[in-house]
Design a protein around this motif. Structure first.
Motif, mmCIF file in Angstrom:
data_model
loop_
_atom_site.group_PDB
_atom_site.id
_atom_site.type_symbol
_atom_site.label_atom_id
_atom_site.label_comp_id
_atom_site.label_asym_id
_atom_site.label_seq_id
_atom_site.Cartn_x
_atom_site.Cartn_y
_atom_site.Cartn_z
ATOM 1 N N ARG A 94 14.980 -1.494 19.288
ATOM 2 C CA ARG A 94 15.607 -0.813 18.153
ATOM 3 C C ARG A 94 14.568 -0.169 17.236
ATOM 4 O O ARG A 94 14.770 -0.032 16.026
ATOM 5 C CB ARG A 94 16.520 -1.746 17.371
ATOM 6 N N ALA A 95 13.431 0.189 17.822
ATOM 7 C CA ALA A 95 12.378 0.855 17.067
ATOM 8 C C ALA A 95 12.782 2.293 16.753
ATOM 9 O O ALA A 95 13.845 2.766 17.173
ATOM 10 C CB ALA A 95 11.067 0.809 17.841
ATOM 11 N N ASP A 96 11.901 2.993 16.050
ATOM 12 C CA ASP A 96 12.217 4.323 15.540
ATOM 13 C C ASP A 96 11.421 5.432 16.208
ATOM 14 O O ASP A 96 11.653 6.614 15.929
ATOM 15 C CB ASP A 96 11.939 4.364 14.036
ATOM 16 N N GLY A 97 10.464 5.072 17.044
ATOM 17 C CA GLY A 97 9.658 6.097 17.671
ATOM 18 C C GLY A 97 8.628 5.497 18.598
ATOM 19 O O GLY A 97 8.430 4.277 18.655
ATOM 20 N N PHE A 98 7.958 6.400 19.326
ATOM 21 C CA PHE A 98 6.920 5.989 20.265
ATOM 22 C C PHE A 98 5.656 6.805 20.042
ATOM 23 O O PHE A 98 5.720 8.024 19.870
ATOM 24 C CB PHE A 98 7.379 6.193 21.715
ATOM 25 N N ARG A 99 4.535 6.117 20.053
ATOM 26 C CA ARG A 99 3.248 6.784 20.191
ATOM 27 C C ARG A 99 2.946 6.726 21.677
ATOM 28 O O ARG A 99 3.029 5.664 22.307
ATOM 29 C CB ARG A 99 2.174 6.069 19.368
ATOM 30 N N MET A 153 0.827 -1.212 0.000
ATOM 31 C CA MET A 153 0.000 0.000 0.000
ATOM 32 C C MET A 153 0.859 1.258 0.000
ATOM 33 O O MET A 153 0.321 2.370 -0.061
ATOM 34 C CB MET A 153 -0.931 0.012 1.218
ATOM 35 N N GLY A 154 2.168 1.076 0.125
ATOM 36 C CA GLY A 154 3.069 2.225 0.074
ATOM 37 C C GLY A 154 3.402 2.840 1.414
ATOM 38 O O GLY A 154 3.996 3.926 1.461
ATOM 39 N N PHE A 155 3.065 2.171 2.508
ATOM 40 C CA PHE A 155 3.338 2.755 3.817
ATOM 41 C C PHE A 155 4.815 2.682 4.159
ATOM 42 O O PHE A 155 5.502 1.701 3.865
ATOM 43 C CB PHE A 155 2.501 2.073 4.901
ATOM 44 N N THR A 156 5.305 3.744 4.797
ATOM 45 C CA THR A 156 6.700 3.821 5.206
ATOM 46 C C THR A 156 6.846 3.866 6.728
ATOM 47 O O THR A 156 7.915 4.161 7.241
ATOM 48 C CB THR A 156 7.364 5.052 4.573
ATOM 49 N N GLY A 157 5.762 3.563 7.422
ATOM 50 C CA GLY A 157 5.797 3.474 8.875
ATOM 51 C C GLY A 157 4.680 2.582 9.364
ATOM 52 O O GLY A 157 3.629 2.468 8.720
ATOM 53 N N ILE A 158 4.914 1.899 10.482
ATOM 54 C CA ILE A 158 3.847 1.184 11.176
ATOM 55 C C ILE A 158 3.850 1.611 12.641
ATOM 56 O O ILE A 158 4.898 1.911 13.210
ATOM 57 C CB ILE A 158 3.970 -0.354 11.068
ATOM 58 N N TRP A 159 2.674 1.659 13.203
ATOM 59 C CA TRP A 159 2.490 1.918 14.633
ATOM 60 C C TRP A 159 1.815 0.680 15.185
ATOM 61 O O TRP A 159 0.765 0.263 14.687
ATOM 62 C CB TRP A 159 1.678 3.195 14.813
ATOM 63 N N SER A 184 8.614 11.044 19.209
ATOM 64 C CA SER A 184 7.458 10.749 20.062
ATOM 65 C C SER A 184 6.235 11.509 19.574
ATOM 66 O O SER A 184 6.308 12.701 19.261
ATOM 67 C CB SER A 184 7.755 11.120 21.515
ATOM 68 N N MET A 185 5.112 10.800 19.504
ATOM 69 C CA MET A 185 3.831 11.379 19.098
ATOM 70 C C MET A 185 2.817 11.096 20.199
ATOM 71 O O MET A 185 2.523 9.947 20.504
ATOM 72 C CB MET A 185 3.349 10.777 17.775
ATOM 73 N N MET A 209 6.958 2.383 15.009
ATOM 74 C CA MET A 209 6.571 3.169 16.174
ATOM 75 C C MET A 209 5.836 2.258 17.154
ATOM 76 O O MET A 209 4.873 1.590 16.777
ATOM 77 C CB MET A 209 5.667 4.330 15.744
ATOM 78 N N ILE A 210 6.288 2.225 18.391
ATOM 79 C CA ILE A 210 5.682 1.376 19.420
ATOM 80 C C ILE A 210 4.852 2.239 20.364
ATOM 81 O O ILE A 210 5.315 3.278 20.846
ATOM 82 C CB ILE A 210 6.757 0.611 20.213
ATOM 83 N N ASP A 211 3.655 1.810 20.639
ATOM 84 C CA ASP A 211 2.797 2.488 21.597
ATOM 85 C C ASP A 211 3.321 2.255 23.003
ATOM 86 O O ASP A 211 3.830 1.168 23.329
ATOM 87 C CB ASP A 211 1.372 1.936 21.493
ATOM 88 N N THR A 212 3.205 3.253 23.860
ATOM 89 C CA THR A 212 3.679 3.117 25.231
ATOM 90 C C THR A 212 2.803 3.949 26.153
ATOM 91 O O THR A 212 2.133 4.890 25.720
ATOM 92 C CB THR A 212 5.159 3.544 25.343
ATOM 93 N N VAL A 213 2.798 3.591 27.424
ATOM 94 C CA VAL A 213 1.941 4.232 28.428
ATOM 95 C C VAL A 213 2.788 4.615 29.635
ATOM 96 O O VAL A 213 3.589 3.810 30.106
ATOM 97 C CB VAL A 213 0.810 3.290 28.889
ATOM 98 N N ALA A 214 2.603 5.824 30.141
ATOM 99 C CA ALA A 214 3.273 6.236 31.378
ATOM 100 C C ALA A 214 2.284 6.748 32.419
ATOM 101 O O ALA A 214 2.685 7.115 33.521
ATOM 102 C CB ALA A 214 4.309 7.326 31.080
#
Length: 482
Positions: free
Chosen positions: A222-227, A94-100, A250-251, A149-154
């Motif tokens: 070794r991920a690239d970001g966090f939601r 589908m052309g995606f360059t990121g996954i969350w 981070s998003m 991008m990995i989801d995380t909770v604080a």
């Protein structure tokens, strides 16, 4: 419908070895730290509830005694990292360059498939795989130019009676009852969200553990970001420390329709999910409301630290599916133009898994996609086309956006960066519209071609004007891409 029937047929075929229990001290550490902060600018993101997406390893289905039960919509359903690995080509197609992906740390509840009720923050949940499998997912995604991008909770744990292996002391939590007034900042930050055990970030031990955890997760995965979940429920000063510890993009999620409430968090994290634009798109496209609402949101873009990094979306795991929520007559047509708008407007477009297969359940917005991956589905093909146009037109990925028309049934904007230019016009009415766009920044004489394939060309005149014909319930995407 086909996807409803597919749930009962879901199965996995695995050549994987059984997942071994983690050592008492948690998963073995990775042998390399993240190489640096990846620039997410210009990417498009596919969002997956991992447990619902693809089951690549049957051996982990009943990990920890919390069994997979497809008949129970609140139970674990078997999706895992191996399933994601197996479908990377589907996502890349589908052309995606990121996954969350939803949170990965160990849970401890029969209904914690979603990952937001963290229990042991030093371990990867064995339903999903282990740390080595997570690193494999990241590496194989990178090989296809897909950032992770990995989801995380604080903000909270689960409903664990104020004790978990990571936060064992009741003094590590707030004990103020549930939030009853969302207009009271003290309650929003210090009371419990829906009965979930609310962590006390002002406690030095809690703060230290949260910062240690996010540093560990960045290095381990070794991920690239966090939601980042439930950001507004934690005091802003904490996020400054957290961002320094994370060292990755981070998003944050700030569930509010007001730019004034959301934008400030883009100055303590890198970006936010664009809930104000979500509500405007929901009204304009799904409900038949005025297109002027889009312009009202864009008019406040200067309040964000970098509006190009905000995550735009039409639905997600916390909101109704677009095709359920829509009240307009032709929902499919509205979804197509909404997607076209989302994938050409400023920000990082995020697609919720299953949208490309026409998912629209009103009873379960996290339904299984375990046996459904049809690359010939019309919406799959439409999204792939939009991503191709976006990939070939720098202006649609990173260009400055300027409004050129708005009224109740039409909206148009131009985007430019360097020599790349694009003009996008949306018509939600039942009639053909001709929009007289004026004062374009595109140079006079520029030839713009319909990127959707009609072959039509348009020329910007000497006064920097352009008349654009837009079909009923249609979209025109014009670019100067050769």
């Amino acid at each position: 419908m086909r996807w409803v029937l597919a749930v009962s047929l879901a199965a996995c075929v695995s050549s994987q070895m059984p997942v071994q229990p983690d050592a008492a001290g948690g998963d073995a550490p990775g042998d390399a730290a993240p190489e640096g902060v990846l620039d997410w600018r210009g990417r498009s993101i596919y969002f997956v509830v991992t447990d619902r997406f693809a089951n690549g390893d049957c051996t982990n289905d009943d990990a920890g005694g919390f069994v997979t039960d497809l008949a129970n919509p609140r139970a674990w359903h078997g999706g895992d990292f191996q399933g994601l690995i197996d479908r990377l080509d589907y996502i890349a197609g589908m052309g995606f360059t990121g996954i969350w992906i939803t949170p990965v740390i160990a849970q401890h509840h029969a209904h914690a498939y979603h990952g937001y009720w963290g229990y042991d923050w030093s371990r990867i949940d064995p339903h999903l795989g282990d740390a080595a499998k997570l690193r494999e997912l990241v590496a194989k995604a990178h090989a296809k130019n897909i950032a992770v991008m990995i989801d995380t909770v604080a903000n909270h744990t689960g409903r664990y009676n104020f004790t978990t292996p990571t936060f064992p002391d009741a003094a590590m939590y707030h004990h103020n009852g549930n939030i009853t007034d969302y207009n009271n900042p003290a309650q929003v930050e210090n009371n419990a969200l829906s009965g979930l055990d609310d962590l006390a970030q002002e406690n030095p031990a809690v703060r230290a553990k949260l910062l240690e955890h996010i540093d560990w997760l960045a290095r381990e995965s070794r991920a690239d970001g966090f939601r980042v979940d439930t950001v507004k429920h934690v005091p802003k000063p904490f996020w400054t420390e957290w961002r320094a510890a994370a060292k990755l993009f981070s998003m944050g999620e700030v569930l509010s329709g007001g730019v004034e409430q959301v934008a400030p968090y883009s100055h303590v994290l890198d970006a936010t999910l664009d809930y104000p634009l979500y509500y405007a798109m929901q009204s304009a496209f799904a409900k038949g409301g005025s297109m002027r609402q889009l312009g009202n949101v864009f008019a406040k873009d200067a309040q964000y630290a970098d509006v190009q990094l905000g995550g735009t979306f039409l639905d997600n795991h916390d909101q109704p599916r677009f095709l359920c929520d829509a009240t307009v007559a032709d929902k499919q047509a509205r979804l197509r133009i909404a997607l076209a708008f989302q994938f050409t407007a400023r920000g990082l477009p995020i697609l919720y898994y299953g949208t490309e297969q026409g998912f629209g359940s009103c009873s379960d917005n996290r339904q299984d996609m375990l046996s459904v991956a049809d690359t010939n589905a019309p919406l799959y093909q439409w999204i792939a086309k939009l991503n191709r146009i976006r990939a070939s037109t720098e202006a649609l990925r990173t260009g400055v956006q300027r409004e050129r028309w708005q009224d109740d049934t039409a909206y148009a904007f131009e985007r430019e960066v360097g020599t790349s230019a694009a003009v996008v016009a949306i018509n939600s009415s039942n009639n053909v519209r001709i929009l007289p766009l004026q004062n374009l920044h595109v140079p006079a004489g520029t030839v713009l071609t319909d990127a959707l394939g009609s072959g039509a060309t348009f020329v910007v005149d000497a006064e920097l004007n352009l008349a654009v014909r837009v079909p009923a319930h249609g979209v025109v995407i014009l670019t100067n891409t050769p």
